[in-house]
Design a protein around this motif. Sequence first.
Motif, short mmCIF file in Angstrom:
data_model
loop_
_atom_site.label_atom_id
_atom_site.label_comp_id
_atom_site.label_asym_id
_atom_site.label_seq_id
_atom_site.Cartn_x
_atom_site.Cartn_y
_atom_site.Cartn_z
N GLY A 149 0.78 -1.23 0.00
CA GLY A 149 0.00 0.00 0.00
C GLY A 149 0.81 1.28 0.00
N ALA A 150 2.16 1.17 -0.11
CA ALA A 150 2.99 2.38 -0.13
C ALA A 150 3.30 2.76 -1.57
CB ALA A 150 4.27 2.15 0.67
N GLY A 151 2.25 2.95 -2.37
CA GLY A 151 2.44 3.27 -3.78
C GLY A 151 3.12 4.60 -4.01
N ALA A 152 2.82 5.61 -3.19
CA ALA A 152 3.45 6.93 -3.36
C ALA A 152 4.95 6.85 -3.13
CB ALA A 152 2.81 7.93 -2.41
N ALA A 153 5.36 6.11 -2.11
CA ALA A 153 6.80 5.95 -1.85
C ALA A 153 7.47 5.19 -2.98
CB ALA A 153 7.01 5.24 -0.52
N ALA A 154 6.80 4.15 -3.50
CA ALA A 154 7.38 3.39 -4.60
C ALA A 154 7.52 4.26 -5.85
CB ALA A 154 6.53 2.16 -4.88
N ASP A 155 6.53 5.10 -6.14
CA ASP A 155 6.62 5.99 -7.31
C ASP A 155 7.77 6.97 -7.17
OD1 ASP A 155 4.45 4.72 -8.42
OD2 ASP A 155 2.98 6.18 -7.65
N ARG A 156 7.97 7.50 -5.97
CA ARG A 156 9.07 8.46 -5.76
C ARG A 156 10.43 7.77 -5.96
NH1 ARG A 156 10.41 13.15 -2.68
NH2 ARG A 156 12.51 13.68 -3.40
N LEU A 157 10.59 6.58 -5.41
CA LEU A 157 11.86 5.88 -5.54
C LEU A 157 12.11 5.45 -6.98
CD1 LEU A 157 11.72 3.66 -2.32
CD2 LEU A 157 13.07 5.73 -2.68
N ALA A 158 11.08 4.95 -7.67
CA ALA A 158 11.26 4.54 -9.06
C ALA A 158 11.62 5.73 -9.94
CB ALA A 158 9.98 3.87 -9.56
N ALA A 159 11.00 6.88 -9.69
CA ALA A 159 11.32 8.07 -10.49
C ALA A 159 12.76 8.52 -10.27
CB ALA A 159 10.35 9.20 -10.13
N GLU A 160 13.24 8.47 -9.03
CA GLU A 160 14.62 8.88 -8.77
C GLU A 160 15.61 7.87 -9.34
OE1 GLU A 160 15.72 10.32 -5.05
OE2 GLU A 160 14.15 11.86 -5.00
N ALA A 161 15.23 6.60 -9.37
CA ALA A 161 16.11 5.60 -9.98
C ALA A 161 16.24 5.85 -11.48
CB ALA A 161 15.59 4.20 -9.71
N ARG A 162 15.12 6.15 -12.15
CA ARG A 162 15.17 6.43 -13.59
C ARG A 162 15.91 7.72 -13.88
NH1 ARG A 162 9.80 4.35 -13.21
NH2 ARG A 162 9.01 6.47 -12.90
N ALA A 163 15.88 8.68 -12.96
CA ALA A 163 16.56 9.96 -13.16
C ALA A 163 18.03 9.91 -12.79
CB ALA A 163 15.86 11.06 -12.35
N GLY A 164 18.52 8.77 -12.28
CA GLY A 164 19.93 8.66 -11.92
C GLY A 164 20.27 9.27 -10.58
N LEU A 165 19.27 9.48 -9.72
CA LEU A 165 19.50 10.07 -8.41
C LEU A 165 19.62 9.03 -7.31
CD1 LEU A 165 17.00 13.07 -8.62
CD2 LEU A 165 19.45 13.06 -9.10
N MET A 166 19.62 7.75 -7.67
CA MET A 166 19.72 6.68 -6.69
C MET A 166 20.91 5.80 -7.05
SD MET A 166 16.97 3.64 -5.80
CE MET A 166 15.80 4.78 -5.07
N ASN A 167 21.64 5.36 -6.03
CA ASN A 167 22.74 4.43 -6.26
C ASN A 167 22.46 3.12 -5.55
OD1 ASN A 167 23.27 4.92 -3.56
ND2 ASN A 167 25.05 6.22 -3.95
N ASP A 168 23.40 2.21 -5.63
CA ASP A 168 23.18 0.89 -5.05
C ASP A 168 23.10 0.93 -3.54
OD1 ASP A 168 25.78 1.66 -4.87
OD2 ASP A 168 26.65 -0.26 -5.45
N VAL A 169 23.83 1.84 -2.91
CA VAL A 169 23.76 1.97 -1.45
C VAL A 169 22.37 2.46 -1.03
CG1 VAL A 169 24.76 3.08 0.56
CG2 VAL A 169 26.23 2.37 -1.32
N ASP A 170 21.83 3.42 -1.77
CA ASP A 170 20.48 3.91 -1.46
C ASP A 170 19.46 2.78 -1.56
OD1 ASP A 170 21.49 6.47 -1.12
OD2 ASP A 170 21.18 7.00 -3.23
N HIS A 171 19.59 2.01 -2.62
CA HIS A 171 18.62 0.91 -2.81
C HIS A 171 18.71 -0.10 -1.68
CE1 HIS A 171 17.17 -2.94 -4.48
NE2 HIS A 171 16.28 -2.19 -5.11
N ALA A 172 19.92 -0.48 -1.30
CA ALA A 172 20.09 -1.46 -0.22
C ALA A 172 19.66 -0.88 1.12
CB ALA A 172 21.54 -1.91 -0.16
N ARG A 173 19.96 0.41 1.36
CA ARG A 173 19.62 1.02 2.65
C ARG A 173 18.10 1.14 2.82
NH1 ARG A 173 21.32 5.57 1.58
NH2 ARG A 173 19.31 6.61 1.35
N ILE A 174 17.42 1.60 1.78
CA ILE A 174 15.97 1.76 1.88
C ILE A 174 15.29 0.40 1.97
CG2 ILE A 174 13.95 2.62 0.67
CD1 ILE A 174 15.67 4.88 -0.40
#
Length: 701
Positions: free
Chosen positions: A189-214
């Motif tokens: 049910g956390a669709g808004a959070a998933a949309d924000r993270l997916a958008a930042e991943a596509r924009a190149g604002l997320m790295n592997d550490v961010d993905h593992a930490r979140i």
Amino acid sequence: MRDTEETAGGGKETPVESAVPPRPDAEPRAGGSAGAPFLSWLRTPRPDAAPGVWTFGHRPRPPEEPDRIPGRQLVSSAVISLLCGWLLWSLLWNGYLGHYWIWPLFALTPDSWREEGMLAVWVVYGYYTLVGLVLLVVFGRLGRWPQVWRRWAVPALRRLWDDSGDAAPTAPAAPGEDPAEWPRLRASGAGAAADRLAAEARAGLMNDVDHARIGRAWEAARARPDRLAAFTDAVVKHGAAACAHPSGARDLPVRAAVHDLVTRQVRIGTATDDERNPYDHRGAGAALDPTLLGTSLLAVGPPGCGKSARLVRPVLESLCLQALAGRTAVVAVAAAGAGLAPDDAFDVVVRIGRPDSAYDLDLYGGTDDPDEAAAVLAEGLVGDLIAGLPGGDGRRAATALAQLLGPFRAAHGRFPAVPELRDLLDGSAAATGALRTALTARGQDALVRELDARERQAGRPGDPGPLLSDRLALLDRPAFAGFFDTTRSGRAFSLRTLEHPLRVRIDLPERGHAEASRMLARLILAQFTECAAGRADRSLFACLVLDDATHTVTPESVRGLARLRSAHAGAVLTLRTLDDVPEALRSALLGSVGCRMAFSGVTTWDGARFAEVWGKEWVETRDVTDRQVIAHEPLTRVTHVVRRVITGRAVTAQSVTVRKVERERWSASELAHGVPAGHAVLSVTSVRGGSTPPVLVDLER
């Protein structure tokens, strides 16, 4: 009131405002790159593989073919059969072998067909084609042309087909299947959070550490449903910078190794294509991860073989990245100036003996129990001399320290500093009298009796007090003035903080204080094994990296290493040679660790220990025997005499005996002389019991 969010696995609360947003000029990295490469890295499947195999991009080898023909032999036989077939066809076509091969055509066709014109021509050429096909089939089977086709032609055509033109665009994966779309968050049910993270991943604002930490923070939030709302709000507000490490760092300043934070692996080399390596490992990448380091690792090799550069640094770098992701607590211990990693890669840097050090080391490991503190301190001070102590163990030394630490803490509310403890061990009348007076004033009669017992034992033969005092004098030097001070509690670092994702480096004063450095290394190892096993929250993987474990291995430390596996902790120890370990403990040390690594240049006696612990395996051997052939017939005798005169050798016949024998996987001689420079032989065991036999690894690939 500030919104708070749990750090991964620890159950502790970290202010969300501590998250540091990415700098505009920063280069986000996932596996070393950003944007689309990060998404490609994230979506790459990781196949199941044996322990110690680098799974990113791994392709399992085809099933082993024991009777596989060597490539050179296969090609030569195919070429020879082709030339022979071509020669035979040429001889038949040009009539050098007569026309008997056309007789079946004459026998099966009437003479009148030869006057039919084109019909006869078609029949004759059809017969020629049939004969040619028969020759192709016969010589193709003789030359094994189908194997040549399957081994080289088919893979080449596949590569040509795959590389020809632009690949057709593939349809994007559904949000419920694409890991970059965070399907677990959407399912909860956390669709808004998933949309924000997916958008930042596509924009190149997320790295592997961010993905593992979140991802780790999400696991912690699911364990406590009352924190799900705070987690979602933090992600929607901060995006990829949410739930940041307490230091605010989202990556290391420098990466020197290749990492995969999805599987938590670090690549350390490539298994060579050697017959001594298991078939499934040949050519595959070699990697380490917490499931292997949880059984502890021992690496042995002479100076300059690459233990620090090719093993300790990549492993330490991986553990620091995982600490930033909230999954690991790491403590690195090395001599000052070893250069394992820059200061910016750590949260706490303890420089013992340096006046510019911002942190101190707690000699008592942060405990409030005098008996526990005495046992750990005795292990650090005299653990290497236990065999020579009365009783053959350190219990008397621990008891002597406990008889002083307990009364002192009851009187002053803290443990004694180094000078104070040394005075008490020396039996100073002033120090002992002042302590007795303080205890009497507080009504601690039981502890006064402890102090009296220490005074009675001080004059007896075999009392460990003088030895403890002499060892403690190594720390009571001007170079260590201001260190190990128990009156400044906020400055001392304690290994009790292993419940938090910290990155700690402790620099030992190896130059000029070698004996004190070894004593401190023993103390840190003892504190780590005690604190790691005594953690209330074991969700974080705790690891101690000891760059040089010379004279730190004791009977108690060996038992402590064996306990780390069940405490979700491990240790990485390096040694120049097993001679730095007491002879009675060498086999026990190799048996207590699950991962063993022998670098190039080890001695034969060190290799013998590894060969013993790696055991033996059944192998197939071929014994070829030449025996002289004795002729009994006159003509055969004459032939043998002629051959002997021409060749100068007697006529012999070979007999081949194939049998299975039990042989060492790696012998002591092979380990000492058969491991090339820049290579090492590595065997690993996972915490679940999976193991891999010793593999020769090229550490430079």
